[in-house]
Motif scaffolding. Structure first.
Motif, PDB file in Angstrom:
ATOM      1  N   PRO A 110       0.824  -1.209   0.000  1.00 46.08           N
ATOM      2  CA  PRO A 110       0.000   0.000   0.000  1.00 46.08           C
ATOM      3  C   PRO A 110       0.862   1.266   0.000  1.00 46.08           C
ATOM      4  CG  PRO A 110      -0.047  -1.059   2.144  1.00 46.08           C
ATOM      5  CD  PRO A 110       0.684  -1.982   1.218  1.00 46.08           C
ATOM      6  N   GLY A 111       0.468   2.225  -0.810  1.00 40.36           N
ATOM      7  CA  GLY A 111       1.170   3.501  -0.874  1.00 40.36           C
ATOM      8  C   GLY A 111       2.383   3.523  -1.773  1.00 40.36           C
ATOM      9  N   MET A 112       2.748   2.403  -2.397  1.00 36.80           N
ATOM     10  CA  MET A 112       3.929   2.361  -3.256  1.00 36.80           C
ATOM     11  C   MET A 112       3.556   2.766  -4.681  1.00 36.80           C
ATOM     12  SD  MET A 112       6.540  -0.745  -4.087  1.00 36.80           S
ATOM     13  CE  MET A 112       6.109  -1.238  -5.727  1.00 36.80           C
ATOM     14  N   LEU A 113       4.321   3.682  -5.237  1.00 37.25           N
ATOM     15  CA  LEU A 113       4.080   4.119  -6.612  1.00 37.25           C
ATOM     16  C   LEU A 113       4.999   3.446  -7.611  1.00 37.25           C
ATOM     17  CD1 LEU A 113       3.530   7.945  -6.209  1.00 37.25           C
ATOM     18  CD2 LEU A 113       1.842   6.199  -6.731  1.00 37.25           C
ATOM     19  N   GLY A 114       6.169   3.057  -7.188  1.00 36.79           N
ATOM     20  CA  GLY A 114       7.115   2.437  -8.101  1.00 36.79           C
ATOM     21  C   GLY A 114       8.330   1.970  -7.348  1.00 36.79           C
ATOM     22  N   SER A 115       9.345   1.618  -8.086  1.00 32.85           N
ATOM     23  CA  SER A 115      10.582   1.122  -7.506  1.00 32.85           C
ATOM     24  C   SER A 115      11.696   2.096  -7.854  1.00 32.85           C
ATOM     25  CB  SER A 115      10.888  -0.260  -8.087  1.00 32.85           C
ATOM     26  OG  SER A 115      12.132  -0.695  -7.626  1.00 32.85           O
ATOM     27  N   LEU A 116      12.464   2.478  -6.847  1.00 40.48           N
ATOM     28  CA  LEU A 116      13.563   3.415  -7.038  1.00 40.48           C
ATOM     29  C   LEU A 116      14.880   2.650  -7.074  1.00 40.48           C
ATOM     30  CD1 LEU A 116      14.710   6.361  -6.988  1.00 40.48           C
ATOM     31  CD2 LEU A 116      14.794   6.124  -4.522  1.00 40.48           C
ATOM     32  N   ASP A 117      15.714   2.984  -8.020  1.00 41.46           N
ATOM     33  CA  ASP A 117      17.038   2.376  -8.090  1.00 41.46           C
ATOM     34  C   ASP A 117      18.052   3.476  -8.354  1.00 41.46           C
ATOM     35  OD1 ASP A 117      19.015   0.470  -8.105  1.00 41.46           O
ATOM     36  OD2 ASP A 117      18.693  -0.122 -10.178  1.00 41.46           O
ATOM     37  N   CYS A 118      19.179   3.385  -7.722  1.00 37.96           N
ATOM     38  CA  CYS A 118      20.251   4.366  -7.891  1.00 37.96           C
ATOM     39  C   CYS A 118      21.560   3.641  -8.169  1.00 37.96           C
ATOM     40  CB  CYS A 118      20.438   5.196  -6.624  1.00 37.96           C
ATOM     41  SG  CYS A 118      18.994   6.103  -6.120  1.00 37.96           S
ATOM     42  N   MET A 119      22.435   4.302  -8.891  1.00 41.35           N
ATOM     43  CA  MET A 119      23.771   3.757  -9.101  1.00 41.35           C
ATOM     44  C   MET A 119      24.753   4.905  -9.236  1.00 41.35           C
ATOM     45  SD  MET A 119      23.836   2.520 -13.091  1.00 41.35           S
ATOM     46  CE  MET A 119      25.591   2.357 -13.247  1.00 41.35           C
ATOM     47  N   HIS A 120      25.971   4.672  -8.801  1.00 41.26           N
ATOM     48  CA  HIS A 120      27.043   5.644  -8.988  1.00 41.26           C
ATOM     49  C   HIS A 120      27.723   5.319 -10.309  1.00 41.26           C
ATOM     50  CE1 HIS A 120      27.220   7.641  -5.052  1.00 41.26           C
ATOM     51  NE2 HIS A 120      26.650   6.521  -4.631  1.00 41.26           N
ATOM     52  N   TRP A 121      27.855   6.328 -11.136  1.00 38.04           N
ATOM     53  CA  TRP A 121      28.481   6.159 -12.434  1.00 38.04           C
ATOM     54  C   TRP A 121      29.741   7.014 -12.450  1.00 38.04           C
ATOM     55  CZ3 TRP A 121      25.641   7.303 -17.696  1.00 38.04           C
ATOM     56  CH2 TRP A 121      26.265   6.595 -18.705  1.00 38.04           C
ATOM     57  N   GLN A 122      30.879   6.377 -12.638  1.00 34.02           N
ATOM     58  CA  GLN A 122      32.152   7.095 -12.610  1.00 34.02           C
ATOM     59  C   GLN A 122      32.289   7.971 -13.851  1.00 34.02           C
ATOM     60  OE1 GLN A 122      35.593   4.701 -11.850  1.00 34.02           O
ATOM     61  NE2 GLN A 122      36.990   6.335 -12.368  1.00 34.02           N
ATOM     62  N   LEU A 123      32.690   9.214 -13.622  1.00 35.86           N
ATOM     63  CA  LEU A 123      32.925  10.154 -14.719  1.00 35.86           C
ATOM     64  C   LEU A 123      34.389  10.066 -15.112  1.00 35.86           C
ATOM     65  CD1 LEU A 123      31.006  13.260 -13.361  1.00 35.86           C
ATOM     66  CD2 LEU A 123      30.319  11.771 -15.228  1.00 35.86           C
ATOM     67  N   LYS A 124      34.648   9.443 -16.251  1.00 37.64           N
ATOM     68  CA  LYS A 124      36.028   9.272 -16.707  1.00 37.64           C
ATOM     69  C   LYS A 124      36.678  10.608 -17.068  1.00 37.64           C
ATOM     70  CE  LYS A 124      37.619   5.245 -19.104  1.00 37.64           C
ATOM     71  NZ  LYS A 124      37.557   4.487 -20.331  1.00 37.64           N
ATOM     72  N   ASN A 125      35.949  11.442 -17.780  1.00 44.51           N
ATOM     73  CA  ASN A 125      36.507  12.686 -18.304  1.00 44.51           C
ATOM     74  C   ASN A 125      35.927  13.902 -17.585  1.00 44.51           C
ATOM     75  OD1 ASN A 125      37.988  11.248 -20.244  1.00 44.51           O
ATOM     76  ND2 ASN A 125      36.212  11.121 -21.570  1.00 44.51           N
ATOM     77  N   CYS A 126      35.777  13.820 -16.289  1.00 45.42           N
ATOM     78  CA  CYS A 126      35.251  14.934 -15.497  1.00 45.42           C
ATOM     79  C   CYS A 126      36.276  16.070 -15.501  1.00 45.42           C
ATOM     80  CB  CYS A 126      34.966  14.475 -14.073  1.00 45.42           C
ATOM     81  SG  CYS A 126      34.218  15.741 -13.036  1.00 45.42           S
ATOM     82  N   PRO A 127      35.840  17.296 -15.813  1.00 47.87           N
ATOM     83  CA  PRO A 127      36.787  18.418 -15.776  1.00 47.87           C
ATOM     84  C   PRO A 127      37.422  18.562 -14.386  1.00 47.87           C
ATOM     85  CG  PRO A 127      34.729  19.070 -16.833  1.00 47.87           C
ATOM     86  CD  PRO A 127      34.509  17.700 -16.263  1.00 47.87           C
ATOM     87  N   THR A 128      38.686  18.905 -14.352  1.00 47.27           N
ATOM     88  CA  THR A 128      39.448  18.975 -13.104  1.00 47.27           C
ATOM     89  C   THR A 128      38.774  19.899 -12.091  1.00 47.27           C
ATOM     90  OG1 THR A 128      41.456  18.618 -14.376  1.00 47.27           O
ATOM     91  CG2 THR A 128      41.733  19.425 -12.136  1.00 47.27           C
TER      92      THR A 128
END
Length: 151
Positions: free
Chosen positions: A106-124
């Protein structure tokens, strides 16, 4: 008989964006096939592999793989965005809540999922703002999906 989901998606993508139709250059050389383009984009999204790692399996240069992924993402949003990527309406919420209650959530609208995605070329300059638990720059991707895989 229903067609395979890959072939249905290929038909939709080709109809919506001419980039995914096979062409020939002035020498008659064929471009990448629509199947190659779609498979390459799906592989990049599914496995989070880099564009240059696809050179061996698809014989697609890095710049083309990046362009291909961009075209694919824009096309998918154009095709499916109005149905799957829209804010829910009141009747949608009522339907989801009733379905969840039947399944004893009861009260659930959906399923939440999260993940950390590494940024290879992230500006310094941004790396300190995007540092994850490993100390490397990451962003958090969040997705919520209901029973109908509506995001």
């Amino acid at each position: 008989m229903r067609r395979h989901v890959f072939l249905r998606m290929l038909d939709h993508v080709q109809a919506a964006n001419p980039y995914f139709r096979q062409t020939h250059d002035c020498t008659g050389q064929a471009s990448f096939s629509p199947h190659q383009k779609l498979t390459c984009a799906l592989r990049m999204l599914a496995t989070a592999c880099s564009a240059d790692s696809l050179d061996k399996s698809f014989r697609m240069p890095e710049s083309t793989a990046i362009e291909n992924l961009g075209q694919f993402c824009c096309t998918i949003v154009t095709i499916y965005g109005s149905h799957y990527l829209r804010a829910p309406k009141t009747d949608d919420l009522d339907r989801l809540l009733k379905r969840a209650e039947k399944r004893e959530f009861p009260g659930m609208l959906g399923s939440l999922d999260c993940m950390h995605w590494q940024l290879k070329n992230c500006p310094t300059g941004w790396q300190g703002s995007f540092s994850g638990k490993t100390g490397k720059p990451t962003i958090v991707l969040e997705a919520v999906a209901d029973f109908d895989t509506w995001i």
